[in-house]
Write a protein that holds these residues in place. Structure first.
Motif, PDB file in Angstrom:
ATOM      1  N   LEU A  56      -8.415   5.480   8.930  1.00 54.12           N
ATOM      2  CA  LEU A  56      -8.685   6.663   8.162  1.00 54.12           C
ATOM      3  C   LEU A  56      -8.058   7.833   8.686  1.00 54.12           C
ATOM      4  O   LEU A  56      -7.279   8.518   7.922  1.00 54.12           O
ATOM      5  CB  LEU A  56     -10.041   6.778   7.916  1.00 54.12           C
ATOM      6  CG  LEU A  56     -11.111   5.682   7.283  1.00 54.12           C
ATOM      7  CD1 LEU A  56     -12.517   6.081   7.186  1.00 54.12           C
ATOM      8  CD2 LEU A  56     -10.374   5.324   6.097  1.00 54.12           C
ATOM      9  N   ALA A 110      -0.672   2.418   8.852  1.00 48.28           N
ATOM     10  CA  ALA A 110      -2.222   2.029   8.544  1.00 48.28           C
ATOM     11  C   ALA A 110      -2.225   0.891   8.009  1.00 48.28           C
ATOM     12  O   ALA A 110      -3.087  -0.025   8.341  1.00 48.28           O
ATOM     13  CB  ALA A 110      -2.566   3.284   7.786  1.00 48.28           C
ATOM     14  N   SER A 111      -1.320   0.333   7.080  1.00 48.18           N
ATOM     15  CA  SER A 111      -1.411  -0.831   6.291  1.00 48.18           C
ATOM     16  C   SER A 111      -0.949  -2.118   7.133  1.00 48.18           C
ATOM     17  O   SER A 111      -1.891  -3.207   7.182  1.00 48.18           O
ATOM     18  CB  SER A 111      -0.418  -0.827   5.138  1.00 48.18           C
ATOM     19  OG  SER A 111      -0.620   0.291   4.282  1.00 48.18           O
ATOM     20  N   ARG A 145       1.103   4.095  -3.046  1.00 51.06           N
ATOM     21  CA  ARG A 145       0.918   5.452  -2.816  1.00 51.06           C
ATOM     22  C   ARG A 145       1.993   6.291  -3.287  1.00 51.06           C
ATOM     23  O   ARG A 145       1.775   7.488  -3.701  1.00 51.06           O
ATOM     24  CB  ARG A 145       0.724   5.767  -1.281  1.00 51.06           C
ATOM     25  CG  ARG A 145       0.706   7.124  -0.799  1.00 51.06           C
ATOM     26  CD  ARG A 145      -0.366   7.941  -1.265  1.00 51.06           C
ATOM     27  NE  ARG A 145      -0.108   9.431  -1.041  1.00 51.06           N
ATOM     28  CZ  ARG A 145       0.594  10.074  -1.668  1.00 51.06           C
ATOM     29  NH1 ARG A 145       1.316   9.878  -2.749  1.00 51.06           N
ATOM     30  NH2 ARG A 145       0.524  11.753  -1.384  1.00 51.06           N
ATOM     31  N   ILE A 158      -4.383   7.683   7.921  1.00 51.25           N
ATOM     32  CA  ILE A 158      -3.967   8.023   6.591  1.00 51.25           C
ATOM     33  C   ILE A 158      -3.998   9.564   6.217  1.00 51.25           C
ATOM     34  O   ILE A 158      -3.272  10.067   5.514  1.00 51.25           O
ATOM     35  CB  ILE A 158      -4.984   7.103   5.524  1.00 51.25           C
ATOM     36  CG1 ILE A 158      -4.695   5.739   5.555  1.00 51.25           C
ATOM     37  CG2 ILE A 158      -4.987   7.824   4.218  1.00 51.25           C
ATOM     38  CD1 ILE A 158      -3.501   5.373   4.696  1.00 51.25           C
ATOM     39  N   ASN A 159      -5.081   9.947   6.766  1.00 53.28           N
ATOM     40  CA  ASN A 159      -5.215  11.487   6.502  1.00 53.28           C
ATOM     41  C   ASN A 159      -4.169  12.409   7.330  1.00 53.28           C
ATOM     42  O   ASN A 159      -3.634  13.241   7.029  1.00 53.28           O
ATOM     43  CB  ASN A 159      -6.528  12.212   7.520  1.00 53.28           C
ATOM     44  CG  ASN A 159      -7.748  11.690   6.706  1.00 53.28           C
ATOM     45  OD1 ASN A 159      -7.622  11.538   5.451  1.00 53.28           O
ATOM     46  ND2 ASN A 159      -8.854  11.613   7.043  1.00 53.28           N
ATOM     47  N   PHE A 195       0.882  -1.205   0.137  1.00 51.58           N
ATOM     48  CA  PHE A 195       0.031  -0.002  -0.101  1.00 51.58           C
ATOM     49  C   PHE A 195       0.796   1.300   0.094  1.00 51.58           C
ATOM     50  O   PHE A 195       0.638   2.282  -0.789  1.00 51.58           O
ATOM     51  CB  PHE A 195      -1.040  -0.131   1.172  1.00 51.58           C
ATOM     52  CG  PHE A 195      -2.097  -1.079   1.054  1.00 51.58           C
ATOM     53  CD1 PHE A 195      -2.782  -1.086   0.057  1.00 51.58           C
ATOM     54  CD2 PHE A 195      -2.214  -2.062   1.917  1.00 51.58           C
ATOM     55  CE1 PHE A 195      -3.934  -2.166  -0.164  1.00 51.58           C
ATOM     56  CE2 PHE A 195      -3.157  -2.894   1.799  1.00 51.58           C
ATOM     57  CZ  PHE A 195      -4.041  -3.060   0.536  1.00 51.58           C
ATOM     58  N   CYS A 227     -11.503   1.135  12.056  1.00 54.67           N
ATOM     59  CA  CYS A 227     -11.734   1.819  10.525  1.00 54.67           C
ATOM     60  C   CYS A 227     -11.390   3.049  10.878  1.00 54.67           C
ATOM     61  O   CYS A 227     -10.629   3.768  10.089  1.00 54.67           O
ATOM     62  CB  CYS A 227     -13.129   1.742  10.149  1.00 54.67           C
ATOM     63  SG  CYS A 227     -13.272   2.144   8.353  1.00 54.67           S
ATOM     64  N   GLU A 266      -1.135  12.074   5.022  1.00 61.21           N
ATOM     65  CA  GLU A 266      -1.390  13.110   4.016  1.00 61.21           C
ATOM     66  C   GLU A 266      -0.964  14.593   4.368  1.00 61.21           C
ATOM     67  O   GLU A 266      -0.609  15.183   3.511  1.00 61.21           O
ATOM     68  CB  GLU A 266      -2.674  12.826   3.619  1.00 61.21           C
ATOM     69  CG  GLU A 266      -2.707  11.610   2.592  1.00 61.21           C
ATOM     70  CD  GLU A 266      -1.854  11.462   1.277  1.00 61.21           C
ATOM     71  OE1 GLU A 266      -1.290  12.616   0.822  1.00 61.21           O
ATOM     72  OE2 GLU A 266      -1.977  10.506   0.774  1.00 61.21           O
ATOM     73  N   ARG A 322       4.997  10.697   5.927  1.00 58.70           N
ATOM     74  CA  ARG A 322       4.071  10.085   5.259  1.00 58.70           C
ATOM     75  C   ARG A 322       4.190   8.679   4.737  1.00 58.70           C
ATOM     76  O   ARG A 322       3.229   7.915   5.272  1.00 58.70           O
ATOM     77  CB  ARG A 322       3.779  10.969   3.927  1.00 58.70           C
ATOM     78  CG  ARG A 322       2.689  10.469   2.965  1.00 58.70           C
ATOM     79  CD  ARG A 322       2.560  11.397   1.688  1.00 58.70           C
ATOM     80  NE  ARG A 322       3.658  10.855   0.709  1.00 58.70           N
ATOM     81  CZ  ARG A 322       4.303  12.007   0.407  1.00 58.70           C
ATOM     82  NH1 ARG A 322       4.240  13.188   0.472  1.00 58.70           N
ATOM     83  NH2 ARG A 322       5.174  11.467  -0.777  1.00 58.70           N
ATOM     84  N   TYR A 370       1.925   5.545   6.167  1.00 56.12           N
ATOM     85  CA  TYR A 370       0.861   4.583   5.323  1.00 56.12           C
ATOM     86  C   TYR A 370       1.355   3.235   6.045  1.00 56.12           C
ATOM     87  O   TYR A 370       0.285   2.435   5.778  1.00 56.12           O
ATOM     88  CB  TYR A 370       1.132   4.895   4.099  1.00 56.12           C
ATOM     89  CG  TYR A 370       0.277   5.701   3.238  1.00 56.12           C
ATOM     90  CD1 TYR A 370      -1.039   5.170   2.685  1.00 56.12           C
ATOM     91  CD2 TYR A 370       0.560   7.087   3.168  1.00 56.12           C
ATOM     92  CE1 TYR A 370      -1.734   5.916   2.022  1.00 56.12           C
ATOM     93  CE2 TYR A 370      -0.608   7.932   2.435  1.00 56.12           C
ATOM     94  CZ  TYR A 370      -1.534   7.208   1.906  1.00 56.12           C
ATOM     95  OH  TYR A 370      -2.520   7.971   1.448  1.00 56.12           O
TER      96      TYR A 370
END
Ligand SMILES: [Zn+2]
Lengths: 651, 421
Positions: free
Chosen positions: B343, B365-366, B181, B346-347, B177, B339, B350, B358, B362
């Motif tokens: 999210l 999260a992954s 990205r 990830i936010n 992931f 969930c 970003e 960053r 990721y």
């Protein structure tokens, strides 16, 4: 860079999608289905059943006929079994290693976590030696239950037997039974199974995954105690039942005795019989096959399913119908030249009786007289056709319980044979009349009755016109209830006044020098009866006697059939007299005891057991071989398909 | 400088994420308590019991987490090769001295404490991956950069496979992931998906039929692209590779996988039912979860939980306790929290100015996503039994601490998001 930033949404979208998939599946198994909830309950909750004792059966005098004996089932929970001395266990319960593995595999296949039966019905002795060692056999335990024991070893067909339920039984009873339960399969055990079986007790226990009990569920709120089956009072008199079985040993036949006023069956003998104790316990299966293999068919309940032409026993009924129809009176004379000519054939009579009326006609069992009466009934002017005449006669006969079930409380009762006019038309075409069916007058032809029906005919005559449906159980439970149908009087449509001359004739048959049934006399008691020698197209005639006693206020009506025994007077009549004497006086007079013993020793078997058959009734061991009849025919004991043919002798 | 540092610390740390973290730890504790609950010896502060130990693990994890917030942010970037190297070393050590637990050489015993290096390899790898991408800024379009990124992942993955611990190794596939990205072609994701579909089809259909379907699909696309010669060539190659892959899977399955792994796959695909054997865990877990129904049986009321019907209940199968005692409602809350956390991370990732932060975000999260998906999927029977813990909830120190470290490093980086590393 911008398009790479967009990939954030692809990834977040994927995360959300996967979470939704998980939620959907969770919704499906948690909200959408009860299946898992039910599985969870059955995981944790185990029902431990306690087995009730079946109801006790008493005879009419209050004697216990069936007891319950404790036996022990060895239970195994496969996943709790650890290494142990298998050989020791095998030796203790009497099986070999092969048998051990077979049983263990079977239990494993049923369930590794739930108890299943490893070996059934261990005796008290085996249980005692097993009990000491049980702690050495982890995973094995014992559950106790009871099996039947019949102290008198008689009346096998009456009791029937109890067996483990089959898959079919479980389906038919919609979940009442579980594998390993017992159910009555024949006789009284089957008929009154719902009363006798009692109610299983249940203890709801919580178990953990290792099968360790965690206490009772909901503090025992849903637990129940086992409830023993209800008592049942039989109408049988064990004394005459036993005597009857002894008299018929090594013979084939039946004895049915009824108390006329109540319809209670006093004796229900079916020979050959079998010891009901052989149908209990671990060797049940083997014994079943052995008894089943006996060519004289001990499992046949002859009193309710043996078919015999009633023969002369039907003559009183014929005469009574004649009286009721008004075609004769007691004094109407008929001439007997030694036979009755009907169309192109003759019904022979044993004697040349000359002018003969009702009493003498019955006493001498005159065929000519019977045929004349039948002819008069069938040729009454009031009938527009032969068929109408026959229909009327048939209806009157049917009221006597001939050709239909008497609804006795034992399974598999048969209704006998009585043709209706259609059946005759089918057989003989349009043009048949009373001459075609003249043999019915003397109880032959298309008429077959069961011994029970014959005894019931005697009960009707004894009661002068009615019967109470015969039954084997006179009361149920502590309240001694009984079904209404077994107290109700069923009238046969013959006025009471007509019975006296008929009873006179039957009394004469037994008690006058010219009677045909003199061998059935009972000292100091007036017996009324009738012999019959029933033709057997396959061999020697069947010996039949029917009667009742005493003449006034009769206490017992009886039918005795001994197959292939020749004349009715030689076997059936004396046997009936011994039973009657025993019942009415509670003993056999001294002078007659030797006769009784002689009768017990007689061997009259239509088919001898083959030598390879292992089981021999204990009493026959020596006598069987000595008295082998010269010629034997393998025949069914009854013949329901016999075509009518000219009759030679009936007596 | 020090006060400014302190202010920045408190203002910039994402307290929402910390709140979710604490909530998940608390849910874990409550359910571990229920899993091992025994009314006779119940004592929340019994530190010899699993829930007592978990309480200690949670407290130490919090201390560990907040200590990480105090570390200088440059540390992680600078030291990432060393951390990665150290975890690789530990993975090698575990192969030699590891204690064999349930067939896996996963633990290094240090006194009474058992160190599980595969847990720490996750953030080691994540850090180096972030460092590689932030330093060299590869486009991940050329073979060289893809191969290098793959090497970073495959080295620990291979070592973990050798233990053998397939479950933990699989988690390393989650690095797909962050690479995606950062520019890796979407085809890789598609190929990956295709491999899974073909893998499953391989078991459910005769191989001849699959080949027939592949040929038909290829023919269709060739017809569609009949003027583009290059495209036709690619499609033919793809078809040939797919068919070869089918045979490789068949062979691997027959020769390489252990019998218990094979039967797990077969049960998951519904080819085999064995309620007493390999399928026992899943069936019991599904029964427990399903029996919770909409609102659950209530705290400490789950019979399946209480009487030990689900094996490994406080570790890998902790979700079955949640399902039984709290029902669909409780499960929804837990999945909702995860969930939201994913999210959120990830936010946060970003909004980083540094690509190191960053990429690392990721990765975090992954990794969490893979764990949650595989673990919950396994307890409800949509994924074969792969023994990996449910992040923050499952019992166990190594797993809790490694997730805590993984997350808090990111929170530290995030709190410093305005700076450049
Ligand atoms: Zn005559």
């Amino acid at each position: 860079m911008d398009n790479l930033f967009d990939r954030k949404y692809t990834i977040q979208g994927l995360f959300i999608l996967v979470c939704l998939i998980l939620m959907a599946k969770l919704f499906y198994i948690q909200v959408g289905s009860d299946k898992y909830f039910i599985s969870a309950e059955s995981n944790v909750l185990k029902k431990i059943y306690t087995f009730p004792a079946r109801g006790v059966i008493y005879d009419r005098k209050g004697k216990v006929l069936v007891q319950n004996e404790p036996v022990y089932d060895l239970i195994v929970i496969p996943n709790q079994v650890k290494e142990f001395d298998t050989l020791d266990l095998c030796n203790t319960i009497g099986i070999d290693m092969k048998g051990f593995h077979k049983r263990f595999t079977k239990a494993m296949n049923q369930s590794r976590y739930q108890p299943s039966i490893f070996e059934k019905q261990l005796s008290v002795q085996i249980y005692a030696s097993l009990q000491e060692k049980l702690s050495r056999f982890p995973g094995f335990m014992v559950q106790n239950r009871t099996i039947r024991h019949y102290p008198d070893s008689v009346a096998g067909q009456f009791f029937g037997y109890v067996k483990e339920v089959t898959k079919k039984d479980i389906e038919e009873h919609e979940g009442y039974y579980r594998p390993g339960d017992y159910i009555g399969k024949a006789g009284i055990e089957k008929q009154y199974n719902d009363v006798l079986r009692g109610e299983r007790g249940v203890i709801n226990m919580l178990y953990d995954a290792r099968n360790v009990p965690q206490g009772s569920y909901a503090e025992g709120k849903f637990d129940t105690l086992a409830k023993a089956g209800e008592k049942v009072y039989s109408s049988l008199d064990m004394d005459i039942q036993k005597l009857g079985e002894q008299l018929l040993q090594n013979k084939v036949g039946s004895i049915v005795a009824i108390e006329p006023s109540t319809g209670e069956v006093l004796a229900f003998v079916s020979a050959p019989g079998y010891d009901p104790n052989r149908m209990v316990g671990r060797s049940q299966g083997n014994n079943y096959m052995e008894i089943f293999g006996n060519p004289n068919r001990p499992f046949l309940v002859r009193p309710t399913s043996g078919y015999y032409s009633p023969g002369s026993a039907f003559k009183p009924v014929n005469a009574l119908i004649g009286l009721q129809e008004g075609v004769i009176d007691a004094e109407t004379p008929f001439n007997c030249p030694g036979g009755y000519r009907a169309g192109n054939h003759t019904v022979k009579c044993e004697h040349v009786d000359g002018n003969i009326s009702l009493r003498r006609g019955l006493a001498r069992s005159c065929n000519t007289y019977a045929c004349n009466v039948f002819a008069r009934i069938m040729t009454q002017k009031k009938f527009k056709s032969k068929v109408a005449a026959y229909n009327n006669w048939e209806q009157m006969v049917r009221k006597w319980g001939i050709g239909q079930k008497l609804d006795i409380d034992i399974p598999f009762e048969k209704k006998g044979i009585l043709f209706n006019s259609d059946e005759y038309t089918k057989r003989f075409g349009k043009y048949w009349g009373y001459t075609t069916v003249i043999s019915l007058a003397i109880g032959q032809g298309e008429m077959n009755t069961t011994p029970l029906q014959m005894a019931n005919i005697m009960a009707i005559i004894a009661n002068k016109g009615y019967y109470v449906k015969p039954h084997l159980i006179k009361a149920i439970g502590d309240k001694k209830t009984i079904s209404k149908e077994y107290v109700q009087k069923n009238y046969v449509g013959v006025d009471e006044r007509h019975f006296t001359p008929v009873i006179d004739g039957m009394q004469e048959a037994v008690n006058s020098p010219w009677g045909t049934a003199v061998l059935s006399r009972v000292p100091n008691i007036i017996m009324c009866g009738k012999t019959g020698t029933v033709q057997n197209p396959h061999g020697k005639n069947h010996s039949v006697f029917i009667g009742f006693a005493p003449r006034d206020n009769p206490k017992i009506a009886i039918a005795v059939i001994v197959e292939n025994a020749g004349y009715g007077s030689t076997y059936a009549a004396p046997i009936a007299s011994y039973i009657t004497e025993k019942y009415l006086t509670d003993s056999i007079s001294k002078g007659r005891q030797a006769q009784v013993e002689w009768m017990k020793k007689q061997v009259v078997l239509p088919i001898m057991p083959k030598p390879k058959v292992k089981y021999q009734p204990k009493q026959t061991e020596d006598t069987t071989k000595k008295q082998l009849p010269a010629k034997l025919e393998a025949t069914p004991v009854t013949d329901i398909t016999a075509q009518p043919k000219p009759i030679e002798i009936t007596k | 400088m020090s006060t400014q540092q302190g202010n920045r610390f408190f203002f910039n740390v994402d307290w929402i994420t910390i709140l979710i973290f604490v909530a998940l730890c608390a849910i874990g504790f409550v359910n571990i308590y229920a899993s091992v609950y025994n009314p006779d010896t119940a004592d929340v502060f019994d530190f010899s019991s699993n829930y007592g130990k978990q309480l200690i693990f949670i407290l130490t994890a919090l201390i560990l987490g907040f200590s990480i917030l105090l570390v200088d942010e440059k540390f992680f970037s600078v030291f990432s090769p060393i951390i990665y190297g150290a975890t690789i070393l530990l993975l090698l050590v575990v192969l030699i001295v590891g204690r064999n637990v349930a067939g896996n050489q996963a633990w290094i015993p240090i006194g009474s404490f058992r160190l599980q290096p595969s847990e720490f390899a996750k953030f080691g790898t994540a850090l180096l991956m972030a460092r590689y991408i932030s330093t060299f800024n590869p486009k991940l379009r050329d073979f060289k950069s893809i191969a290098f990124a793959a090497m970073i992942v495959l080295l620990p993955l291979g070592l973990i496979m050798l233990q053998p611990d397939t479950g933990s190794a699989l988690v390393f596939l989650s690095f797909m992931f962050p690479l995606y990205r950062e520019g890796l072609s979407g085809y890789f994701l598609l190929i990956f998906l295709g491999m899974i579909v073909l893998f499953i089809a391989d078991f459910l259909m005769p191989i001849g039929l699959i080949i027939f379907i592949i040929v038909m699909i290829s023919a269709f696309f060739i017809y569609q692209n009949r003027r583009k010669q290059k495209m036709i060539f690619t499609i033919v190659i793809a078809a040939v590779v797919s068919i070869a892959y089918l045979y490789v899977v068949k062979l691997t399955y027959a020769k390489v996988l252990e019998p218990h792994q094979r039967s797990r796959i077969e049960i998951m695909l519904g080819l085999k039912t064995d309620p007493k054997g390999a399928g026992y865990n899943v069936i019991q877990s599904k029964i427990a979860i399903g029996s919770g129904q909409t609102l659950g049986r209530g705290f400490l009321q789950g019979t399946q939980t209480k009487y030990g019907y689900v094996p490994e209940q406080s570790t890998d199968f902790i979700f079955s306790t949640i399902g039984e005692e709290w029902g669909f409602a409780g499960c929804s809350v837990v999945i909702g929290l995860y969930c939201f956390l994913l999210l959120r991370v990830i936010n946060l990732a970003e909004r980083q100015r540094s690509s190191f932060s960053r990429v690392y975000g990721y990765c975090v999260a992954s990794i969490i996503f893979f764990h949650v998906f595989i673990n919950i999927g396994m307890t409800i029977g949509i994924i074969p039994v792969i023994g990996i813990p449910l992040p923050f909830i499952s019992y166990g120190g190594s797993s809790l601490w490694s997730f805590c470290v993984l997350l808090f490093i990111f929170l530290k980086l995030d709190s410093n998001r305005m700076g450049f590393i």
